[in-house]
Design an enzyme around this catalytic site. Structure first.
Site: not given
Length: 191
Positions: A20, A68, A93, A114
């Site tokens: 991530h 987020n 990513d 997200n």
């Protein structure tokens, strides 16, 4: 004209080498390469670098907040430096691309990411440049969260670093011309 390049990430050493955080890897490499051109500081407890190169000023930003919520700091930086959505590149990513595959696009769907999803919601449009770095996809949908928050394998690391290094080579030309089309040439790069 691009004025801000952001590598999406989660904060802390725990997440640094996870799938991530791959968007931030590119920024870290740029920091190393362009350190003599770079004025570094921290704002919102996040890294912000300013490169003056060929009469262009480009900010490099790694938000120090969970994925987020990256949008909060990105929007704040854009407001502080009067940066428009068209002047922005976001690196992140992407589950839908093979590990190491890079795709550069404007607009597009968030694909379940997200960090991108909330940016689109807050901007109320998706009219920004994105550099999607492939991480592949786990064999089960309910393994996605664990997959993106785990460290990459040795083979994935090789593929992703090879692609990011190639992207860096295009970036050197991009910094001289500040033309996003220079970066789009990497869409056809085969690893």
């Amino acid at each position: 004209m691009i004025k801000l390049i952001v590598g999406l990430s989660n904060p802390g050493i725990k997440y640094l080498f996870t799938r991530h955080n791959i968007g931030s890897w590119y920024i870290y490499k740029l920091i190393n390469i362009y350190s003599k051109y770079l004025n570094k500081k921290y704002i919102f407890n996040s890294f912000l670098g300013k490169i003056s190169y060929s009469n262009n000023i480009i900010y490099l930003f790694i938000p120090n907040i969970y994925m987020n919520y990256n949008y909060k700091y990105i929007i704040n930086i854009m407001n502080i430096y009067d940066i428009k959505i068209n002047d922005l590149i976001i690196l992140h990513d992407d589950l839908d691309l093979f590990p190491g595959k890079i795709k550069i696009q404007k607009n597009g769907y968030h694909g379940g990411h997200n960090g991108i999803k909330y940016l689109i919601l807050k901007f109320k449009n998706n009219n920004f440049n994105r550099i999607r770095i492939g991480i592949g996809r786990p064999n089960s949908k309910n393994k996605i969260l664990k997959f993106v928050l785990n460290n990459i394998t040795k083979n994935e690391k090789f593929l992703i670093n090879t692609s990011i290094n190639n992207l860096i080579n295009y970036t050197k030309i991009f910094f001289k011309k500040n033309d996003i089309n220079v970066l789009k040439k990497i869409n056809n790069f085969k690893i």
